[in-house]
Motif scaffolding. Structure first.
Motif, PDB file in Angstrom:
ATOM      1  N   ILE A 117      51.195  65.134  68.453  1.00 11.76           N
ATOM      2  CA  ILE A 117      50.626  63.859  68.024  1.00 11.76           C
ATOM      3  C   ILE A 117      50.587  63.811  66.504  1.00 11.76           C
ATOM      4  O   ILE A 117      50.308  64.798  65.842  1.00 11.76           O
ATOM      5  CB  ILE A 117      49.217  63.710  68.632  1.00 11.76           C
ATOM      6  CG1 ILE A 117      49.369  63.494  70.124  1.00 11.76           C
ATOM      7  CG2 ILE A 117      48.455  62.575  67.982  1.00 11.76           C
ATOM      8  CD1 ILE A 117      48.090  63.426  70.882  1.00 11.76           C
ATOM      9  N   MET A 147      58.246  60.525  68.036  1.00  8.30           N
ATOM     10  CA  MET A 147      56.933  60.919  68.540  1.00  8.30           C
ATOM     11  C   MET A 147      57.094  61.772  69.792  1.00  8.30           C
ATOM     12  O   MET A 147      57.766  61.392  70.720  1.00  8.30           O
ATOM     13  CB  MET A 147      56.124  59.682  68.889  1.00  8.30           C
ATOM     14  CG  MET A 147      54.717  60.015  69.292  1.00  8.30           C
ATOM     15  SD  MET A 147      53.758  58.548  69.636  1.00  8.30           S
ATOM     16  CE  MET A 147      54.496  58.001  71.161  1.00  8.30           C
ATOM     17  N   LYS A 148      56.470  62.907  69.758  1.00  8.42           N
ATOM     18  CA  LYS A 148      56.524  63.779  70.921  1.00  8.42           C
ATOM     19  C   LYS A 148      55.114  63.919  71.461  1.00  8.42           C
ATOM     20  O   LYS A 148      54.157  63.984  70.718  1.00  8.42           O
ATOM     21  CB  LYS A 148      57.028  65.178  70.525  1.00  8.42           C
ATOM     22  CG  LYS A 148      58.422  65.146  69.939  1.00  8.42           C
ATOM     23  CD  LYS A 148      59.452  64.898  71.013  1.00  8.42           C
ATOM     24  CE  LYS A 148      60.819  64.721  70.424  1.00  8.42           C
ATOM     25  NZ  LYS A 148      61.035  63.347  69.975  1.00  8.42           N
ATOM     26  N   ILE A 149      55.028  64.022  72.766  1.00  4.02           N
ATOM     27  CA  ILE A 149      53.724  64.146  73.400  1.00  4.02           C
ATOM     28  C   ILE A 149      52.944  65.319  72.815  1.00  4.02           C
ATOM     29  O   ILE A 149      51.767  65.232  72.544  1.00  4.02           O
ATOM     30  CB  ILE A 149      53.889  64.424  74.913  1.00  4.02           C
ATOM     31  CG1 ILE A 149      54.823  63.417  75.542  1.00  4.02           C
ATOM     32  CG2 ILE A 149      52.551  64.473  75.612  1.00  4.02           C
ATOM     33  CD1 ILE A 149      54.317  62.039  75.604  1.00  4.02           C
TER      34      ILE A 149
END
Lengths: 236, 201
Positions: B6, B1-3
């Protein structure tokens, strides 16, 4: 026009506006050892005043804003020193500030909840923190000095480090934080930990983003530059 | 998960030399489609900079940017099996060229048509994040229990009388469904979901 949730930084945008939108950019300035009074300066004005390369700061700012398409062509061997400084400072921040901060929030939750699950979370995090510390120490004690020697041309043997090993480790470091988020939001019940869970989550997500940018800088910018430097030294 | 990515958002990358077409297209997509991040790429090479293993990505490309070379384009497509390819066309193209794409958008299409096309592309493609993965199968639960006890893949395969390959594929499925990979985190998952009890721990 590039559109994401955040502004695409250009050199004529004021740093103040960018920082208000994404406060982690202030953290970035500290990593570079730059002043944190940004006044009304645009990126370009600020960089000229502080004698750093505008394109470099603009590119890293964009990494922080979620634009991953970096033009590595703008980076030169002369930038390595500043990049290493950035990475070293961020290591210090992780080890002395960020990880202890998260550890402290988990400890507070543990005190309030007294459940086995939270105990295990705490244990999970402590083990993970040790792994990270070990990895950062490896970079501080082996990788960065190696690069410094290369820059000063005082390097003796032919030792190099593996890019692949580097990248695998990063993926792992970030993934454990994702696991932690998953556990917290999907599985771990807290009843007495007033407002600590959101605080914990905020702190983890900030770290996760920073680590992501950190590993992009190492993998996509630093390592290619170091390989270039190694090649140059070979022909000397 | 990357900021910045989403899970429920799909990424759209537009490779289109005309500013007018790019701006128009990106505005239509951002205004009327659901949950899209729109990026502009200068050329096909920039695809390498994209994080490929993240989420569903759509490439909108002017076929003129495919070097006008179909074979080359086929090779590039092979390198990015997860991407969906949409052609942006201004005028008539050879049918066989357009067959290479998952979808074709004509610049004379109306806003409705464009939005409808993109949305249909998004819904017909299995999107992992939209599927309910909360349920582990009985067999996966059995494997999970043994993993949490600290057994190696080989020991699990002997105990459950299945091949190591099967154990590995079960454990991959478990990670995919739970979003958890490390054994210590899986142990916490198993405990909170009452798959194992405190005594067994």
């Amino acid at each position: 026009m590039y559109q994401t949730k955040r502004t695409f930084a250009r050199q004529d945008i004021k740093l103040y506006d960018l920082i208000i939108e994404n406060p982690n950019i202030l953290l970035m300035l500290e990593y570079f050892g730059l002043e944190t009074i940004v006044g009304d300066y645009t990126i370009e004005e600020f960089c000229k005043k502080n004698n750093v390369k505008t394109e470099l700061i603009t590119t890293i700012t964009n990494l922080y804003n979620g634009f991953h398409n970096i033009d590595i062509g703008i980076f030169e061997i002369g930038d390595i020193e500043l990049i290493v400084k950035f990475l070293k400072n961020s290591h210090t921040y992780y080890l002395r500030e960020k990880y202890p901060e998260i550890q402290e929030i988990i400890r507070k939750i543990e005190n309030k909840e007294k459940s086995k699950e939270i105990q295990l979370i705490s244990q999970f995090f402590n083990e993970y923190f040790n792994e990270v510390a070990e990895h950062l120490e490896y970079e501080d004690k082996i990788v960065f000095p190696y690069i410094t020697h290369l820059l000063k041309k005082t390097h003796q043997n032919t030792y190099s480090f593996s890019v692949q090993e580097y990248q695998d480790h990063h993926t792992d470091i970030e993934f454990k934080l994702t696991e932690l988020c998953n556990l917290l939001l999907k599985h771990i019940k807290t009843e007495n930990a007033d407002y600590l869970k959101p605080k914990l989550l905020n702190s983890i997500l900030e770290l996760e983003q920073d680590l992501y940018v950190h590993s992009m800088i190492e993998d996509k910018i630093l390592i290619p530059l170091v390989h270039k430097l190694e090649d140059e030294n070979k022909f000397d | 998960m990357k900021i910045s990515s989403i899970k429920y958002k799909s990424n759209v990358y537009i490779i289109e030399p005309s500013d007018i077409i790019y701006e128009g297209l990106s505005n239509i997509l951002l205004k009327y489609s659901n949950h899209l991040n729109v990026f502009r790429l200068e050329n096909l090479e920039e695809l390498e900079l994209i994080n490929q293993n993240s989420e569903l990505s759509i490439i909108l490309i002017n076929p003129n940017c495919c070097y006008g070379n179909l074979k080359n384009f086929q090779n590039i497509k092979k390198n990015y099996p997860k991407f969906l390819w949409v052609a942006i066309i201004y005028f008539v193209f050879k049918e066989e060229s357009l067959q290479q794409f998952d979808l074709v958008i004509n610049i004379l299409d109306s806003t409705d048509q464009i939005v409808h096309k993109i949305n249909s592309l998004l819904t017909t493609t299995p999107n992992e994040s939209q599927t309910d993965f909360s349920q582990l199968t009985d067999r996966e639960i059995e494997v999970l229990k043994e993993m949490v006890k600290g057994l190696s893949n080989k020991e699990i395969s002997e105990k459950l009388n299945i091949s190591i390959h099967t154990v590995v594929s079960h454990s991959k499925n478990i990670s995919r469904k739970t979003g958890i990979k490390s054994r210590s985190a899986l142990a916490i998952y198993a405990l909170t979901n009452k798959i194992i009890s405190l005594e067994e721990f």
